[in-house]
Enzyme design. Structure first.
Site, mmCIF file in Angstrom:
data_model
loop_
_atom_site.group_PDB
_atom_site.id
_atom_site.type_symbol
_atom_site.label_atom_id
_atom_site.label_comp_id
_atom_site.label_asym_id
_atom_site.label_seq_id
_atom_site.Cartn_x
_atom_site.Cartn_y
_atom_site.Cartn_z
ATOM 1 N N GLY A 29 0.794 -1.217 0.000
ATOM 2 C CA GLY A 29 0.000 0.000 0.000
ATOM 3 C C GLY A 29 0.823 1.261 0.000
ATOM 4 N N HIS A 35 4.610 1.490 -7.946
ATOM 5 C CA HIS A 35 3.552 0.479 -7.883
ATOM 6 C C HIS A 35 2.632 0.577 -9.105
ATOM 7 C CE1 HIS A 35 4.264 1.201 -3.418
ATOM 8 N NE2 HIS A 35 4.514 -0.079 -3.535
ATOM 9 N N GLN A 146 12.185 -3.992 -9.739
ATOM 10 C CA GLN A 146 13.628 -4.227 -9.665
ATOM 11 C C GLN A 146 14.273 -3.483 -8.504
ATOM 12 O OE1 GLN A 146 15.487 -6.300 -11.547
ATOM 13 N NE2 GLN A 146 17.310 -5.739 -10.358
ATOM 14 N N GLN A 151 14.504 -9.269 -3.277
ATOM 15 C CA GLN A 151 13.163 -9.826 -3.152
ATOM 16 C C GLN A 151 12.723 -10.479 -4.455
ATOM 17 O OE1 GLN A 151 9.565 -7.875 -1.173
ATOM 18 N NE2 GLN A 151 9.241 -7.335 -3.311
ATOM 19 N N VAL A 174 11.358 2.620 -10.869
ATOM 20 C CA VAL A 174 10.827 3.941 -11.239
ATOM 21 C C VAL A 174 11.433 4.967 -10.284
ATOM 22 C CG1 VAL A 174 8.755 5.359 -11.478
ATOM 23 C CG2 VAL A 174 8.707 2.948 -12.144
ATOM 24 N N MET A 182 11.692 5.553 -6.186
ATOM 25 C CA MET A 182 10.425 5.767 -5.501
ATOM 26 C C MET A 182 10.215 4.700 -4.435
ATOM 27 S SD MET A 182 7.722 7.105 -8.340
ATOM 28 C CE MET A 182 7.966 8.720 -9.091
ATOM 29 N N SER A 184 7.663 4.052 -0.643
ATOM 30 C CA SER A 184 6.674 4.556 0.301
ATOM 31 C C SER A 184 7.342 5.227 1.489
ATOM 32 C CB SER A 184 5.778 3.413 0.782
ATOM 33 O OG SER A 184 5.077 2.826 -0.300
ATOM 34 N N ARG A 185 8.567 4.812 1.813
ATOM 35 C CA ARG A 185 9.270 5.371 2.967
ATOM 36 C C ARG A 185 9.893 6.741 2.690
ATOM 37 N NH1 ARG A 185 10.344 -0.374 3.737
ATOM 38 N NH2 ARG A 185 9.713 -1.016 5.841
#
Length: 289
Positions: A29, A35, A146, A151, A174, A182, A184-185
């Site tokens: 999220g 994303h 990537q 992961q 991206v 980019m 979320s953190r």
């Protein structure tokens, strides 16, 4: 776009769509353009797309940022709707783990370095929840970025070893206009931390250029050069800088013409950022999506 919060509910929705190609984009999220690029590619390539949003407690260690990990479900839903994906799967922790799980999925070897070393148990949590999502959704294709290179390698190997009938698609990182990957953190960063964090991409891209010119013959030379660039930023605290074979993620001495990945994890204040770059004449020779 339909929001589904239960496993059984999603399975019922997907059952009549099994004749077509189903794509899955797993996320935690707080969606950003990285994303969304995965979701848009899935929409182009698949008949039905499921985007999962689940902040997975199993992949956070003690003292990590599970409780403060950014969340904005309403904004996520609007963004997923705009991509054309059909389903947003948004279970809570009780739905995914009705009891404390006694079963974990472990991928060995590939998790011995990088984030696997600095975040013990992290990839057990990742592999476990992704295995659950593969079983719940039954995708034909699953999309990963990537930026989280280790992961992606771990999930691809897990899917191969467990004979999941799907393709793991790895899409390019991206970046912001200044090169910062980019994440979320990124919202945690202060203005000065945000400014100094651009050293990650800058040092990696310059190291790749130096490697192509033959300035680096040994992995240790590249590591030292990248470390020197990062340490020049006063707010940067290095977790790791490594140059490994790719996608095997094994130590190397001589770089030569082999495919290697330079990967970094660095803290700026309380925020841990990761980034990486593949050193190869042709990136597709290293890792075919």
């Amino acid at each position: 776009m339909e929001i589904v919060k239960t496993i059984e509910g999603l399975r019922r929705k997907l059952y009549p769509r099994r004749s077509g190609r189903i794509g899955l984009v797993p996320t935690m999220g707080y969606l950003h353009e990285g994303h969304l690029s995965l979701i848009r590619q899935a929409v182009q390539e698949c008949d039905t797309v499921v985007v999962s949003v689940f902040v997975n407690p199993l992949q956070f260690g003690p003292g990590e940022d599970f409780d403060r990990y950014p969340r904005d479900p309403e904004r996520d839903a609007e963004q997923v709707k705009e991509t054309g994906a059909e389903f947003l799967f948004a279970p809570d922790a009780q739905e995914m783990y009705p009891r404390s799980p006694l079963t974990r999925v472990t991928v060995s070897g590939l998790t011995d370095s990088l984030c696997g070393m600095s975040r013990p148990g992290h990839f057990d949590g990742v592999a476990t929840v992704v295995t659950q999502l593969f079983h719940i959704v039954g995708p034909d294709r699953a999309y990963f970025g990537q930026k989280d290179a280790q992961q992606a390698v771990v999930i691809r190997r897990m899917a191969e070893d467990l004979h999941f009938p799907l393709r793991v698609i790895v899409c390019p990182t991206v970046r912001e206009k200044d090169g910062l990957a980019m994440s979320s953190r990124n919202i945690y960063l202060s203005p000065e931390e945000r400014k100094q964090a651009t050293v990650l991409y800058r040092s990696l891209s310059e190291a790749a250029e130096r490697k192509s010119r033959g300035d680096f013959n040994r992995a240790s030379e590249a590591v030292r050069w990248i470390e020197d660039q990062i340490r020049a930023q006063p707010l940067a605290e290095i977790d790791y800088v490594e140059v490994l074979s790719y996608p095997e993620l094994e130590p190397v001495e001589e770089i030569g013409d082999r495919c290697v990945i330079a990967a970094v994890a660095v803290r700026f204040g309380q925020t841990r950022l990761i980034d990486n770059m593949i050193f190869s004449e042709e990136e597709t020779e290293c890792f075919v999506p």
